[in-house]
Design an enzyme around this catalytic site. Structure first.
Site, PDB file in Angstrom:
ATOM      1  N   LYS A  41      12.684   1.115  -5.497  1.00 59.54           N
ATOM      2  CA  LYS A  41      11.346   1.379  -4.978  1.00 59.54           C
ATOM      3  C   LYS A  41      10.864   2.687  -5.571  1.00 59.54           C
ATOM      4  O   LYS A  41      11.673   3.528  -5.982  1.00 59.54           O
ATOM      5  CB  LYS A  41      11.377   1.485  -3.446  1.00 59.54           C
ATOM      6  CG  LYS A  41      10.066   1.140  -2.787  1.00 59.54           C
ATOM      7  CD  LYS A  41       9.835  -0.349  -2.705  1.00 59.54           C
ATOM      8  CE  LYS A  41       8.530  -0.678  -2.011  1.00 59.54           C
ATOM      9  NZ  LYS A  41       8.434  -2.107  -1.705  1.00 59.54           N
TER      10      LYS A  41
HETATM   11  P1  NAD Z   1      -2.033  -2.706   1.369  1.00 59.93           P
HETATM   12  O1  NAD Z   1      -2.261  -1.285   1.015  1.00 59.93           O
HETATM   13  O2  NAD Z   1      -2.640  -3.777   0.521  1.00 59.93           O
HETATM   14  O3  NAD Z   1      -2.497  -2.994   2.876  1.00 59.93           O
HETATM   15  C1  NAD Z   1      -2.057  -2.243   3.964  1.00 59.93           C
HETATM   16  C2  NAD Z   1      -2.986  -2.533   5.120  1.00 59.93           C
HETATM   17  O4  NAD Z   1      -2.489  -1.879   6.297  1.00 59.93           O
HETATM   18  C3  NAD Z   1      -4.410  -2.003   4.914  1.00 59.93           C
HETATM   19  O5  NAD Z   1      -5.305  -2.945   5.474  1.00 59.93           O
HETATM   20  C4  NAD Z   1      -4.418  -0.714   5.724  1.00 59.93           C
HETATM   21  O6  NAD Z   1      -5.723  -0.339   6.149  1.00 59.93           O
HETATM   22  C5  NAD Z   1      -3.552  -1.138   6.886  1.00 59.93           C
HETATM   23  N1  NAD Z   1      -2.970  -0.058   7.685  1.00 59.93           N
HETATM   24  C6  NAD Z   1      -2.508   1.145   7.303  1.00 59.93           C
HETATM   25  N2  NAD Z   1      -2.064   1.833   8.386  1.00 59.93           N
HETATM   26  C7  NAD Z   1      -2.238   1.022   9.453  1.00 59.93           C
HETATM   27  C8  NAD Z   1      -1.961   1.133  10.842  1.00 59.93           C
HETATM   28  N3  NAD Z   1      -1.404   2.208  11.346  1.00 59.93           N
HETATM   29  N4  NAD Z   1      -2.263   0.101  11.650  1.00 59.93           N
HETATM   30  C9  NAD Z   1      -2.823  -1.010  11.160  1.00 59.93           C
HETATM   31  N5  NAD Z   1      -3.108  -1.179   9.851  1.00 59.93           N
HETATM   32  C10 NAD Z   1      -2.814  -0.176   9.015  1.00 59.93           C
HETATM   33  O7  NAD Z   1      -0.438  -2.877   1.451  1.00 59.93           O
HETATM   34  P2  NAD Z   1       0.404  -4.222   1.345  1.00 59.93           P
HETATM   35  O8  NAD Z   1       0.808  -4.408  -0.078  1.00 59.93           O
HETATM   36  O9  NAD Z   1      -0.309  -5.311   2.075  1.00 59.93           O
HETATM   37  O10 NAD Z   1       1.730  -3.800   2.120  1.00 59.93           O
HETATM   38  C11 NAD Z   1       1.817  -3.853   3.539  1.00 59.93           C
HETATM   39  C12 NAD Z   1       3.264  -3.907   3.948  1.00 59.93           C
HETATM   40  O11 NAD Z   1       3.871  -5.051   3.366  1.00 59.93           O
HETATM   41  C13 NAD Z   1       4.111  -2.726   3.469  1.00 59.93           C
HETATM   42  O12 NAD Z   1       5.102  -2.461   4.430  1.00 59.93           O
HETATM   43  C14 NAD Z   1       4.736  -3.244   2.202  1.00 59.93           C
HETATM   44  O13 NAD Z   1       5.923  -2.550   1.860  1.00 59.93           O
HETATM   45  C15 NAD Z   1       5.013  -4.675   2.609  1.00 59.93           C
HETATM   46  N6  NAD Z   1       5.169  -5.605   1.503  1.00 59.93           N
HETATM   47  C16 NAD Z   1       4.235  -5.752   0.544  1.00 59.93           C
HETATM   48  C17 NAD Z   1       4.420  -6.683  -0.473  1.00 59.93           C
HETATM   49  C18 NAD Z   1       3.380  -6.943  -1.522  1.00 59.93           C
HETATM   50  O14 NAD Z   1       3.559  -7.889  -2.290  1.00 59.93           O
HETATM   51  N7  NAD Z   1       2.302  -6.218  -1.582  1.00 59.93           N
HETATM   52  C19 NAD Z   1       5.596  -7.441  -0.509  1.00 59.93           C
HETATM   53  C20 NAD Z   1       6.529  -7.280   0.497  1.00 59.93           C
HETATM   54  C21 NAD Z   1       6.310  -6.369   1.507  1.00 59.93           C
END
Ligand code: NAD
Length: 421
Positions: free
Chosen positions: A111
């Site tokens: 990461k």
């Molecule tokens: P992103 O930046 O696209 O979206 C994150 C979302 O969470 C946004 O809408 C943001 O406004 C919101 N957010 C932030 N703080 C918040 C809070 N306290 N309460 C509610 N909403 C809040 O990020 P993402 O890529 O969707 O990643 C989200 C999670 O999923 C992370 O934990 C990431 O590690 C995990 N993840 C992502 C992927 C991927 O393919 N992008 C894959 C596996 C896991």
């Protein structure tokens, strides 16, 4: 990284190590292997300057951590967030190792992240930061060694800059150095929605396991980004009623259900889901504790802790986010018979299609979206079934089962390869 809605501060790496210990104890892993897998193999911290639009220079700190390379090259996303620190990155790298192992991908875990608030940066500053950070970590990354991808606040455009920077440094195009790229430069069909699609597949399996029809099931999703927004759309398509959604600014609620597509359009126009016409405003905490059937945390870590786990009312929790539930909360939820589909299984759809993207880039031969989605479904269903079987055999929850399966696969690779020299 602790989200603003959680009063409880947890170190994510300690959480990841406690989860590992639970699995290692059950597997009776010997001390040597336990020490290796409990720690990260390589940790790079970089302090690098970025030229800002006003002519000044600002120093940023970033990280790339490789937890394990036993099953193949390291794989894992890049996060831009003001709360990123080395322990977050270590935890996320370790979870990537288990995630790749649980779905059977030939990768280790890594990461990366930069401590920054991308909202404070112009597009040019964001590009400068991305290019310099990529150069700084280029001693680790590469198509055969360590392949980054998007995570919180990083996008396909940022992956394009990373791919271009790496390619410029080596003198030829290397699409396979990152995944989650735009299709035009070697990205894969289906990658943008893959994590949400995989979460939806896991949700269907979990609902079937507890005998809950998806038609009319009330869903609350925390976070409306790369993961949460497509998940909302898939579950809406399955007939679920998406009653609550949130982003960093708060939550929205409508008892009769929200249309995720309309909300995506609203967010595109206004920058947030808050203020969506006809929806009530709710707090982050109210969303976590909402009377619903399915709760999907899809934002940051440490959302469900010993402080609020007893008030969660969902029957199923599907972890789109990494690390949203602490081990203490897991125990409370298990006692209350709430089914938790753990992050390393639930959100593995993203890295699975990233794997497909890497394979397509390496062979320079691309598949159509139907093929991608069918292969993703096969892998997710097989992994869910294997974890559920492990849980039955050992009478443990799905997180412990998923960790046991993953840790035993990585430990087997380690034993076979032996200790160098
Ligand atoms: P992103 O930046 O696209 O979206 C994150 C979302 O969470 C946004 O809408 C943001 O406004 C919101 N957010 C932030 N703080 C918040 C809070 N306290 N309460 C509610 N909403 C809040 O990020 P993402 O890529 O969707 O990643 C989200 C999670 O999923 C992370 O934990 C990431 O590690 C995990 N993840 C992502 C992927 C991927 O393919 N992008 C894959 C596996 C896991």
């Amino acid at each position: 990284m602790t989200s603003p809605s959680s009063a409880h501060t947890e170190n994510s790496f300690h959480v990841a190590q406690r989860q590992f210990d639970i699995a290692a104890d059950r597997l009776r892993l010997d001390d040597g292997i336990r020490d290796i897998l409990r720690n990260c193999r390589r940790e790079l911290t970089v302090n690098f300057p970025v030229r800002m639009d006003d002519g000044s220079t600002r120093l940023f700190q970033g990280y790339r951590v490789q937890h394990s390379l036993h099953r193949g090259p390291a794989k894992g996303g890049i996060r831009y967030h003001p709360g990123v620190d080395i322990d977050d990155v270590r935890a996320l790298a370790m979870w990537m190792t288990w995630k790749c192992a649980v779905v059977g991908l030939p990768f280790g875990g890594a990461k990366g992240g930069v401590t920054c608030n991308p909202r404070d940066l112009s597009l040019r500053e964001l590009e400068n930061l991305t290019r310099r950070f990529t150069s700084e970590i280029s001693i680790l990354i590469g198509p055969d060694s360590d392949i980054p991808a998007p995570d919180v606040n990083t996008s396909a455009q940022i992956m394009a800059w990373m791919m271009d920077t790496y390619s410029m440094n080596v003198g030829h195009s290397v699409p396979a150095v990152v995944t989650g790229k735009p299709i035009e430069i070697g990205g894969s069909e289906g990658r943008a929605e893959a994590t949400g699609r995989g979460c939806a597949i896991a949700t269907r399996k979990a609902a079937r396991a507890v005998g809950m029809p998806l038609e009319g099931a009330r869903v609350a999703i925390q976070g409306f980004g790369n993961v949460g927004a497509p998940l909302a759309q898939f579950l809406h398509g399955d007939g679920c009623r998406v009653v609550a959604l949130s982003d960093s600014r708060g939550g929205i609620y409508r008892e009769s259900g929200l249309d995720p597509r309309a909300i995506s359009r609203f967010k595109e126009e206004t920058g947030s889901i808050i203020g969506f016409p006809g929806a009530e405003r709710i707090t982050h905490r109210e969303l976590d504790e909402l009377d619903c059937d399915i709760l999907a945390p899809c934002a940051l870590a440490n959302e469900i802790t010993r402080e609020n786990a007893a008030r969660v009312r969902a029957r199923i929790i599907v972890e789109g986010a990494n690390g949203p539930t602490t081990p203490e909360a897991d125990r409370i939820l298990a006692d209350r018979k709430i089914l938790v589909v753990p992050d390393i299984l639930a959100n593995a759809g993203g890295v699975t299609v990233s794997y497909f993207e890497w394979v397509q880039d390496l062979q320079a031969f691309f598949w159509d979206e139907a093929e991608i989605n069918a292969r993703l479904e096969t892998i997710m269903v097989r992994a869910y079934d294997a974890v559920a079987r492990e849980a039955d055999i050992h009478a443990v929850d799905l997180r412990t089962a998923a960790h046991m399966l993953a840790v035993s696969r990585v430990a087997a690779a380690l034993r076979l390869r032996g200790i160098f020299p």
